[in-house]
Write an enzyme that holds these catalytic residues in place. Structure first.
Site, PDB file in Angstrom:
ATOM      1  N   HIS A 233     -87.176  -7.495  21.969  1.00  0.00           N
ATOM      2  CA  HIS A 233     -86.152  -8.511  21.433  1.00  0.00           C
ATOM      3  C   HIS A 233     -85.405  -8.629  20.325  1.00  0.00           C
ATOM      4  O   HIS A 233     -85.215  -9.307  19.687  1.00  0.00           O
ATOM      5  CB  HIS A 233     -85.926  -9.966  22.175  1.00  0.00           C
ATOM      6  CG  HIS A 233     -86.380  -9.880  23.584  1.00  0.00           C
ATOM      7  ND1 HIS A 233     -87.055 -10.660  24.737  1.00  0.00           N
ATOM      8  CD2 HIS A 233     -85.248  -9.481  23.875  1.00  0.00           C
ATOM      9  CE1 HIS A 233     -86.308 -10.556  25.684  1.00  0.00           C
ATOM     10  NE2 HIS A 233     -84.937  -9.540  25.437  1.00  0.00           N
TER      11      HIS A 233
ATOM     12  N   ARG B 181     -75.820   6.364  32.732  1.00  0.00           N
ATOM     13  CA  ARG B 181     -75.962   8.215  33.263  1.00  0.00           C
ATOM     14  C   ARG B 181     -77.234   7.389  33.855  1.00  0.00           C
ATOM     15  O   ARG B 181     -78.348   7.265  32.899  1.00  0.00           O
ATOM     16  CB  ARG B 181     -76.883   8.771  31.748  1.00  0.00           C
ATOM     17  CG  ARG B 181     -74.810   9.395  31.513  1.00  0.00           C
ATOM     18  CD  ARG B 181     -75.627   9.633  30.366  1.00  0.00           C
ATOM     19  NE  ARG B 181     -74.046  11.209  30.080  1.00  0.00           N
ATOM     20  CZ  ARG B 181     -73.134  10.209  29.325  1.00  0.00           C
ATOM     21  NH1 ARG B 181     -73.012  10.283  28.187  1.00  0.00           N
ATOM     22  NH2 ARG B 181     -72.369  11.317  29.514  1.00  0.00           N
TER      23      ARG B 181
ATOM     24  N   ARG C  91     -73.233   5.679  38.072  1.00  0.00           N
ATOM     25  CA  ARG C  91     -74.018   6.979  38.069  1.00  0.00           C
ATOM     26  C   ARG C  91     -74.782   7.465  38.863  1.00  0.00           C
ATOM     27  O   ARG C  91     -76.049   7.310  38.061  1.00  0.00           O
ATOM     28  CB  ARG C  91     -73.232   8.312  37.500  1.00  0.00           C
ATOM     29  CG  ARG C  91     -73.587  10.013  37.539  1.00  0.00           C
ATOM     30  CD  ARG C  91     -72.875  10.483  36.549  1.00  0.00           C
ATOM     31  NE  ARG C  91     -73.750  10.855  35.376  1.00  0.00           N
ATOM     32  CZ  ARG C  91     -73.880  12.106  34.497  1.00  0.00           C
ATOM     33  NH1 ARG C  91     -72.267  11.852  34.097  1.00  0.00           N
ATOM     34  NH2 ARG C  91     -74.739  11.984  33.604  1.00  0.00           N
TER      35      ARG C  91
ATOM     36  N   GLU D 237     -65.330  16.749  37.581  1.00  0.00           N
ATOM     37  CA  GLU D 237     -65.762  17.816  36.266  1.00  0.00           C
ATOM     38  C   GLU D 237     -66.117  18.919  36.786  1.00  0.00           C
ATOM     39  O   GLU D 237     -66.416  20.711  36.206  1.00  0.00           O
ATOM     40  CB  GLU D 237     -67.908  17.284  35.977  1.00  0.00           C
ATOM     41  CG  GLU D 237     -68.480  17.151  37.140  1.00  0.00           C
ATOM     42  CD  GLU D 237     -69.901  16.064  36.268  1.00  0.00           C
ATOM     43  OE1 GLU D 237     -69.730  16.352  35.396  1.00  0.00           O
ATOM     44  OE2 GLU D 237     -70.066  15.349  36.765  1.00  0.00           O
TER      45      GLU D 237
ATOM     46  N   ASN E 255     -66.647  16.410  30.001  1.00  0.00           N
ATOM     47  CA  ASN E 255     -67.870  17.653  28.792  1.00  0.00           C
ATOM     48  C   ASN E 255     -68.007  19.042  30.146  1.00  0.00           C
ATOM     49  O   ASN E 255     -68.099  20.227  29.366  1.00  0.00           O
ATOM     50  CB  ASN E 255     -68.864  16.887  29.370  1.00  0.00           C
ATOM     51  CG  ASN E 255     -69.043  15.459  27.138  1.00  0.00           C
ATOM     52  OD1 ASN E 255     -68.423  15.679  26.902  1.00  0.00           O
ATOM     53  ND2 ASN E 255     -69.859  15.031  28.119  1.00  0.00           N
ATOM     54  N   ASP E 256     -68.597  18.153  30.874  1.00  0.00           N
ATOM     55  CA  ASP E 256     -68.515  19.539  32.500  1.00  0.00           C
ATOM     56  C   ASP E 256     -67.806  19.610  32.062  1.00  0.00           C
ATOM     57  O   ASP E 256     -67.418  21.476  32.678  1.00  0.00           O
ATOM     58  CB  ASP E 256     -69.433  19.011  33.756  1.00  0.00           C
ATOM     59  CG  ASP E 256     -70.663  19.218  33.674  1.00  0.00           C
ATOM     60  OD1 ASP E 256     -71.686  19.680  32.687  1.00  0.00           O
ATOM     61  OD2 ASP E 256     -71.271  17.851  33.242  1.00  0.00           O
TER      62      ASP E 256
ATOM     63  N   ARG F  27     -71.858  24.961  27.604  1.00  0.00           N
ATOM     64  CA  ARG F  27     -71.557  23.634  26.478  1.00  0.00           C
ATOM     65  C   ARG F  27     -72.916  23.324  25.613  1.00  0.00           C
ATOM     66  O   ARG F  27     -73.361  22.972  24.475  1.00  0.00           O
ATOM     67  CB  ARG F  27     -71.389  22.281  27.247  1.00  0.00           C
ATOM     68  CG  ARG F  27     -72.968  21.790  28.330  1.00  0.00           C
ATOM     69  CD  ARG F  27     -72.562  20.678  28.588  1.00  0.00           C
ATOM     70  NE  ARG F  27     -73.016  18.769  28.191  1.00  0.00           N
ATOM     71  CZ  ARG F  27     -72.963  17.969  29.268  1.00  0.00           C
ATOM     72  NH1 ARG F  27     -72.048  17.858  30.155  1.00  0.00           N
ATOM     73  NH2 ARG F  27     -73.181  16.858  28.481  1.00  0.00           N
TER      74      ARG F  27
ATOM     75  N   CYS G 191     -65.147   9.270  31.405  1.00  0.00           N
ATOM     76  CA  CYS G 191     -66.073   9.365  30.675  1.00  0.00           C
ATOM     77  C   CYS G 191     -66.826  10.518  29.679  1.00  0.00           C
ATOM     78  O   CYS G 191     -67.945   9.849  29.298  1.00  0.00           O
ATOM     79  CB  CYS G 191     -66.928   8.636  31.182  1.00  0.00           C
ATOM     80  SG  CYS G 191     -66.944  10.053  32.602  1.00  0.00           S
TER      81      CYS G 191
END
Ligand code: PEP
Ligand code: MG
Length: 544
Positions: free
Chosen positions: A188, A294, A330, A428, A451-452, A462, A499
């Site tokens: 914290h 993710r 996801r 993707e 990205n994909d 990639r 995303c």
């Protein structure tokens, strides 16, 4: 000049003199005491004062660091009010005939140890909270005054460790940054430092008392501190610091403002996160929600497969903390570049084209159902979205949905509450783009994983740095695929977001808005810069 390294918890520069903070030493009488009743009374008074103190700290944290940080002190208050903890302390006084200080230290330490031994990293970090509230009770019992630890001039505070209550008591106007030898990114104190926007280093093992009073620079970008920096370094990093301050002031003005273009078109700007420890970044950067959690990081951060309960705790924490903002989680996207030992996945010739993501989940159904159950249970605590990765065919989506329904029926029969949630898929692959009309009929939203999508559309690995010259993130085939997906989604009332990393590319923001994108989910630091661009675009005029 001395250079020491640590773990940075905020990108930024702090320049100032070092002030070494020494935590109070508790001299506790461990022998037998005569007046048991008096000791119980002293403990009762101290715990009451400690509980009341949490409300004061709550208000201060709310003002200095925002609501999420302030919630720490609500949690502390609940821990102090815990009857088991209080009874264990009183029992040590009455049964072992010991003083209130000894009983407090023993009982609270035992509880802290219990938390430290738990599997969940979040619960482990709560052990530090118990030590913190223990110190507060001891301070009240011993009449310690901890208010003068900062000195009178603004400084970089250096300490072995800092408890949240110590951190929040600090006078922000005298605090430039913090360095601690201990601490975890989940603690914290780290969360508080982040929300107070303080460049800070934790786990800096080279801390030394001789630093006291010396000029230092914390370089949060490079995770180090310079003691007595050279003139050139001081000049360079002062310029970087001033530039950061200017940028931050400009962006601060955008907090709370809508992400709407000059002609009145709104887009949602969400953040991408990897787990509960990123929660602070979402609010700090005023993201309107989470467009990509993710969830594979929950698996990657664990030595063995996380149980349904452990996953539920992680998802619930994110969803509940951010409610009513939407959180899209996801489902597990492992395989390809993300491998996990305990999954015992075979080595493959072409892992990016191999057994990954939804393909693993639809094959190992028990594994997948554990996650789906955890997600559905968490859905009762806020505004959730469930998203399947790497879908290329409608049958995969239907099979995943059938499993979700199976889990929903099981959970309802077991008496669990399930909330409303949206269901979506990642787009993707070229296959998903070309079948987007069909897929859109079965989901509430699409999220473009650029990205994909770029990797599979352009046949460019990639992960392979050698291919950089051939890789074009603005390749017309990728941009055309994005437009096709948005159009297909909209034909069926399915909203469409982006995303992948491309969503944060400022040179494409206007293009995406003209394509009709509904949401951009980006790394938290890009939220406000993107909002700035969105607010400057006028879609009623031709593209510049
Ligand atoms: C993507 O592919 O664009 C994406 C967002 O997913 P990841 O980067 O996790 O594969
Ligand atoms: Mg992907």
């Amino acid at each position: 000049m001395v250079v020491a390294t640590g773990k940075s918890i905020l990108n930024g520069i702090a320049i100032g003199k070092i002030k070494i903070y020494k935590a109070p030493v508790y001299d506790i009488y461990e022998g037998i005491v005569e007046d048991i009743e008096r000791e119980v009374e002293r403990f009762n008074e101290a715990i009451e004062k400690a509980i009341a103190d949490q409300s004061v700290l709550y208000e201060k944290a709310l003002k200095d660091a925002g609501e999420e940080s302030a919630a720490i002190f609500e949690a502390h208050q609940m821990m102090l009010e815990d009857e088991d903890l209080q009874d264990s302390t009183r029992e040590i006084i009455t049964e072992q005939k010991r003083g209130a200080e000894y009983a407090t230290k023993t009982a609270f330490d035992n509880y802290a140890q219990m938390f430290a031994e738990m599997d969940d990293p979040y619960m482990q970090a709560r052990s530090a909270d118990l030590i913190d509230i223990e110190a507060t009770v001891l301070d009240f019992l011993l009449g310690n005054d901890t208010s003068s630890m900062q000195g009178t001039e603004p400084s970089i505070l250096v300490a072995e460790d800092l408890a949240p209550s110590e951190t929040v008591k600090l006078d922000k106007s005298l605090l430039l940054g913090m360095i601690t030898r201990e601490g975890s990114a989940n603690s914290h104190t780290a969360i508080l430092a982040r929300s107070m926007n303080l460049p800070s280093l934790i786990q800096c093992k080279e801390i030394d008392d001789s630093w006291d009073g010396k000029l230092a620079i914390i370089d949060g970008y490079n995770s180090c501190v310079y003691i007595e920096p050279t003139k050139e370094l001081l000049k360079t990093l002062t310029a970087k610091h001033d530039e950061d301050v200017r940028k931050l002031a400009l962006l601060e003005e955008l907090k709370g403002k809508p992400s709407t273009t000059l002609d009145g078109t709104s887009v949602h700007i969400y953040a991408n996160i990897g787990g509960p420890s990123d929660l602070g970044f979402v609010n700090e950067n005023d993201a309107e929600g989470v467009g990509l959690f993710r969830s594979e990081f929950v698996y990657l951060n664990s030595k063995e497969e996380p149980t349904e309960e452990q996953q539920f705790a992680a998802y619930k924490r994110v969803v509940e903390t951010l409610a009513p903002k939407q959180v899209i989680i996801r489902t597990c996207d492992i395989g390809a570049d993300k491998t996990i030992d305990y999954m015992n996945l075979d080595k493959e010739e072409n892992p990016a084209l191999g057994f990954r993501a939804i393909r693993i989940c639809l094959t190992r159904k028990d594994f997948f159902k554990k996650q789906l159950r955890a997600l559905l249970r968490a859905s009762a605590y806020g505004n959730m979205g469930i998203m399947f990765p790497m879908i290329i065919s409608k049958w995969e989506l239907m099979e995943a949905k059938a499993l979700l329904k199976e889990c929903e029926d099981e959970l309802k029969a077991e008496g669990h509450k399930i909330g409303k949630y949206e269901l979506g898929i990642m787009i993707e692959t070229p296959a998903a783009v070309l079948c987007a009309d069909d897929l859109a009929e079965e989901c509430d939203f699409f999220s473009l994983g650029t990205n994909d999508l770029t990797q599979y559309t352009c046949a460019i690995d990639r992960q392979n740095a050698k291919l950089e010259r051939f890789s074009d993130t603005h390749h017309p085939a990728v941009l055309k695929s994005i437009q096709m997906t948005i159009d297909a989604g909209h034909r069926h009332g399915t909203w469409v977001g982006i995303c992948g990393e491309l969503g944060a590319d400022p040179t494409l923001t206007e293009t995406f808005l003209r394509m009709g994108v509904d949401e951009l989910s980006v790394n938290p630091k890009s939220v406000l810069p993107l909002r700035k661009i969105v607010r400057s675009v006028d879609l009623s005029k031709p593209e510049a």
